[in-house]
Design a protein around this motif. Structure first.
Motif, PDB file in Angstrom:
ATOM      1  N   LEU A  16       0.863  -1.185   0.000  1.00 53.30           N
ATOM      2  CA  LEU A  16       0.000   0.000   0.000  1.00 53.30           C
ATOM      3  C   LEU A  16       0.893   1.226   0.000  1.00 53.30           C
ATOM      4  O   LEU A  16       1.846   1.298   0.788  1.00 53.30           O
ATOM      5  N   HIS A  17       0.627   2.174  -0.899  1.00 48.06           N
ATOM      6  CA  HIS A  17       1.391   3.425  -0.875  1.00 48.06           C
ATOM      7  C   HIS A  17       0.436   4.612  -0.761  1.00 48.06           C
ATOM      8  O   HIS A  17      -0.675   4.567  -1.294  1.00 48.06           O
ATOM      9  N   PRO A  18       0.876   5.656  -0.035  1.00 49.87           N
ATOM     10  CA  PRO A  18      -0.005   6.813   0.124  1.00 49.87           C
ATOM     11  C   PRO A  18      -0.407   7.375  -1.244  1.00 49.87           C
ATOM     12  O   PRO A  18       0.407   7.392  -2.173  1.00 49.87           O
ATOM     13  N   VAL A  19      -1.653   7.787  -1.346  1.00 53.16           N
ATOM     14  CA  VAL A  19      -2.136   8.365  -2.610  1.00 53.16           C
ATOM     15  C   VAL A  19      -1.272   9.553  -2.994  1.00 53.16           C
ATOM     16  O   VAL A  19      -0.919  10.392  -2.148  1.00 53.16           O
ATOM     17  N   GLU A  20      -0.891   9.603  -4.276  1.00 50.95           N
ATOM     18  CA  GLU A  20      -0.077  10.717  -4.767  1.00 50.95           C
ATOM     19  C   GLU A  20      -0.701  11.280  -6.037  1.00 50.95           C
ATOM     20  O   GLU A  20      -1.655  10.703  -6.571  1.00 50.95           O
ATOM     21  N   GLU A  21      -0.140  12.389  -6.496  1.00 50.54           N
ATOM     22  CA  GLU A  21      -0.715  13.088  -7.651  1.00 50.54           C
ATOM     23  C   GLU A  21      -0.937  12.156  -8.845  1.00 50.54           C
ATOM     24  O   GLU A  21      -1.952  12.238  -9.537  1.00 50.54           O
ATOM     25  N   ALA A  22      -0.021  11.224  -9.049  1.00 44.68           N
ATOM     26  CA  ALA A  22      -0.122  10.314 -10.204  1.00 44.68           C
ATOM     27  C   ALA A  22      -1.375   9.431 -10.136  1.00 44.68           C
ATOM     28  O   ALA A  22      -1.752   8.815 -11.133  1.00 44.68           O
ATOM     29  N   ASP A  23      -2.011   9.379  -8.971  1.00 49.15           N
ATOM     30  CA  ASP A  23      -3.201   8.529  -8.805  1.00 49.15           C
ATOM     31  C   ASP A  23      -4.506   9.264  -9.112  1.00 49.15           C
ATOM     32  O   ASP A  23      -5.580   8.654  -9.089  1.00 49.15           O
ATOM     33  N   ARG A  24      -4.410  10.573  -9.384  1.00 47.87           N
ATOM     34  CA  ARG A  24      -5.626  11.397  -9.521  1.00 47.87           C
ATOM     35  C   ARG A  24      -6.609  10.818 -10.544  1.00 47.87           C
ATOM     36  O   ARG A  24      -7.776  10.585 -10.241  1.00 47.87           O
ATOM     37  N   ARG A  31     -13.551   5.089  -9.287  1.00 44.49           N
ATOM     38  CA  ARG A  31     -14.711   5.440  -8.457  1.00 44.49           C
ATOM     39  C   ARG A  31     -16.006   5.493  -9.257  1.00 44.49           C
ATOM     40  O   ARG A  31     -17.081   5.210  -8.729  1.00 44.49           O
ATOM     41  N   ASN A  32     -15.890   5.855 -10.542  1.00 39.91           N
ATOM     42  CA  ASN A  32     -17.090   5.915 -11.390  1.00 39.91           C
ATOM     43  C   ASN A  32     -17.388   4.583 -12.080  1.00 39.91           C
ATOM     44  O   ASN A  32     -18.399   4.463 -12.771  1.00 39.91           O
ATOM     45  N   SER A  33     -16.530   3.593 -11.904  1.00 41.73           N
ATOM     46  CA  SER A  33     -16.702   2.353 -12.660  1.00 41.73           C
ATOM     47  C   SER A  33     -17.853   1.516 -12.106  1.00 41.73           C
ATOM     48  O   SER A  33     -18.189   1.579 -10.921  1.00 41.73           O
ATOM     49  N   ALA A  34     -18.405   0.694 -12.978  1.00 41.82           N
ATOM     50  CA  ALA A  34     -19.529  -0.178 -12.587  1.00 41.82           C
ATOM     51  C   ALA A  34     -19.089  -1.260 -11.616  1.00 41.82           C
ATOM     52  O   ALA A  34     -19.937  -1.929 -11.011  1.00 41.82           O
ATOM     53  N   ASP A  35     -17.774  -1.436 -11.461  1.00 38.69           N
ATOM     54  CA  ASP A  35     -17.276  -2.449 -10.518  1.00 38.69           C
ATOM     55  C   ASP A  35     -17.082  -1.897  -9.117  1.00 38.69           C
ATOM     56  O   ASP A  35     -16.825  -2.654  -8.179  1.00 38.69           O
ATOM     57  N   VAL A  36     -17.161  -0.586  -8.967  1.00 38.25           N
ATOM     58  CA  VAL A  36     -16.931   0.034  -7.653  1.00 38.25           C
ATOM     59  C   VAL A  36     -18.161   0.815  -7.182  1.00 38.25           C
ATOM     60  O   VAL A  36     -18.623   0.632  -6.049  1.00 38.25           O
ATOM     61  N   ALA A  37     -18.718   1.650  -8.029  1.00 38.80           N
ATOM     62  CA  ALA A  37     -19.806   2.561  -7.627  1.00 38.80           C
ATOM     63  C   ALA A  37     -20.966   1.846  -6.917  1.00 38.80           C
ATOM     64  O   ALA A  37     -21.498   2.374  -5.934  1.00 38.80           O
ATOM     65  N   PRO A  38     -21.360   0.643  -7.361  1.00 31.40           N
ATOM     66  CA  PRO A  38     -22.511   0.013  -6.688  1.00 31.40           C
ATOM     67  C   PRO A  38     -22.281  -0.281  -5.209  1.00 31.40           C
ATOM     68  O   PRO A  38     -23.235  -0.432  -4.459  1.00 31.40           O
ATOM     69  N   PHE A  39     -21.011  -0.372  -4.790  1.00 35.21           N
ATOM     70  CA  PHE A  39     -20.721  -0.700  -3.390  1.00 35.21           C
ATOM     71  C   PHE A  39     -20.592   0.547  -2.516  1.00 35.21           C
ATOM     72  O   PHE A  39     -20.464   0.448  -1.300  1.00 35.21           O
ATOM     73  N   MET A  40     -20.562   1.726  -3.137  1.00 33.43           N
ATOM     74  CA  MET A  40     -20.360   2.976  -2.400  1.00 33.43           C
ATOM     75  C   MET A  40     -21.712   3.573  -2.008  1.00 33.43           C
ATOM     76  O   MET A  40     -22.734   3.240  -2.584  1.00 33.43           O
ATOM     77  N   TYR A  41     -21.668   4.467  -1.011  1.00 34.98           N
ATOM     78  CA  TYR A  41     -22.906   5.118  -0.591  1.00 34.98           C
ATOM     79  C   TYR A  41     -23.506   5.939  -1.731  1.00 34.98           C
ATOM     80  O   TYR A  41     -24.706   5.930  -1.945  1.00 34.98           O
ATOM     81  N   HIS A  51     -14.510  15.417  -8.460  1.00 33.89           N
ATOM     82  CA  HIS A  51     -13.385  14.560  -8.099  1.00 33.89           C
ATOM     83  C   HIS A  51     -12.162  15.393  -7.730  1.00 33.89           C
ATOM     84  O   HIS A  51     -11.488  15.128  -6.723  1.00 33.89           O
ATOM     85  N   ASN A  52     -11.884  16.407  -8.541  1.00 35.02           N
ATOM     86  CA  ASN A  52     -10.689  17.229  -8.275  1.00 35.02           C
ATOM     87  C   ASN A  52     -10.817  17.964  -6.948  1.00 35.02           C
ATOM     88  O   ASN A  52      -9.839  18.101  -6.207  1.00 35.02           O
ATOM     89  N   ARG A  53     -12.013  18.398  -6.616  1.00 35.73           N
ATOM     90  CA  ARG A  53     -12.230  19.068  -5.336  1.00 35.73           C
ATOM     91  C   ARG A  53     -11.934  18.101  -4.188  1.00 35.73           C
ATOM     92  O   ARG A  53     -11.249  18.420  -3.233  1.00 35.73           O
ATOM     93  N   TRP A  54     -12.453  16.888  -4.324  1.00 34.72           N
ATOM     94  CA  TRP A  54     -12.216  15.849  -3.307  1.00 34.72           C
ATOM     95  C   TRP A  54     -10.731  15.511  -3.227  1.00 34.72           C
ATOM     96  O   TRP A  54     -10.154  15.461  -2.138  1.00 34.72           O
TER      97      TRP A  54
END
Ligand code: COA
Length: 195
Positions: A16-24, A31-41, A51-54
């Protein structure tokens, strides 16, 4: 004729590495993918601006920590602590694996162990807690395997696809983890991971 013995699967390494700019951009896509979004609130289409604000806010908020999960060096998911409350010595956490192809390989189990250890040994917290959609049974059962106790059932707690959905609240105390960690470490070793 010689027989070929079946070989055990090659061991994997999770880091695990801390999130960095390259991960933006990666996180935006995941987060918008159909494999992730259904599990999020929230499952609305997140705009680039939102996204950029977050993302820009991450580094300025000491109550949150984010890591990118890598499997054999390849980014595969995101793990985070939220609401880090040093006064009450607790925090919330969550994670996801972005691609279904890496699920079921033990990565989730490794992340579970790593995050629990970080919360109790590095942040020196007393309690780790989380909320999971009741429908996401694989996750809350995995948490329970690691010692999390169900503390709440929030009925109709979030609206997903226009419908109220129930949420399970779970918590793990540092004393409970102390009694469980070696068994869970051994279980990880059985899956081929060194924690
Ligand atoms: C849930 C998730 C994190 C689990 O990670 P994983 O790497 O697939 O899990 P593992 O391979 O370590 O398996 C852990 C255990 O869960 C079980 N499991 C995994 N996926 C499962 C599923 N879909 N249904 C039932 N059990 C499942 C495994 O059999 C294993 O059990 P065991 O320890 O008794 O052998 C991952 O599948 C995921 O990212 N899901 C979508 C996003 C999500 O739900 N995130 C959490 C939001 S709170």
């Amino acid at each position: 004729m010689s027989t070929v013995e079946p070989q055990p699967p090659a061991p994997h390494t999770v880091t695990l590495h801390p999130v960095e700019e390259a991960d933006r951009l990666r996180l935006f896509t995941w987060r918008n993918s159909a494999d992730v979004a259904p599990f999020m609130y929230t499952d609305h289409q997140i705009t680039a601006e939102e996204h950029n604000r977050w993302f820009d806010g991450l580094g300025q908020d000491p109550s949150r920590l984010y890591w990118v999960i890598c499997l054999d060096g390849v980014p595969v998911g995101l793990a985070n602590f939220a609401d880090i409350d040093l006064k009450n010595r607790r925090c919330a956490w969550a994670y996801y694996l972005a691609s279904p192809s890496v699920r079921g390989l033990g990565v989730g189990s490794f992340v579970e162990f790593w995050m629990i250890e970080y919360a109790f040994n590095v942040l020196k917290l007393e309690k780790l807690w989380c909320e999971v959609l009741l429908s996401n049974e694989a996750v809350w059962k995995l948490h329970q395997n690691y010692g999390f106790q169900q503390e709440a059932l929030f009925r109709g707690h979030v609206i997903k696809e226009g419908e109220p959905r129930d949420v399970v609240g779970l918590g793990l105390l540092t004393s409970e983890w102390a009694a469980r960690r070696e068994a869970m470490r051994a279980r990880l070793a059985d899956k081929g991971y060194v924690a």
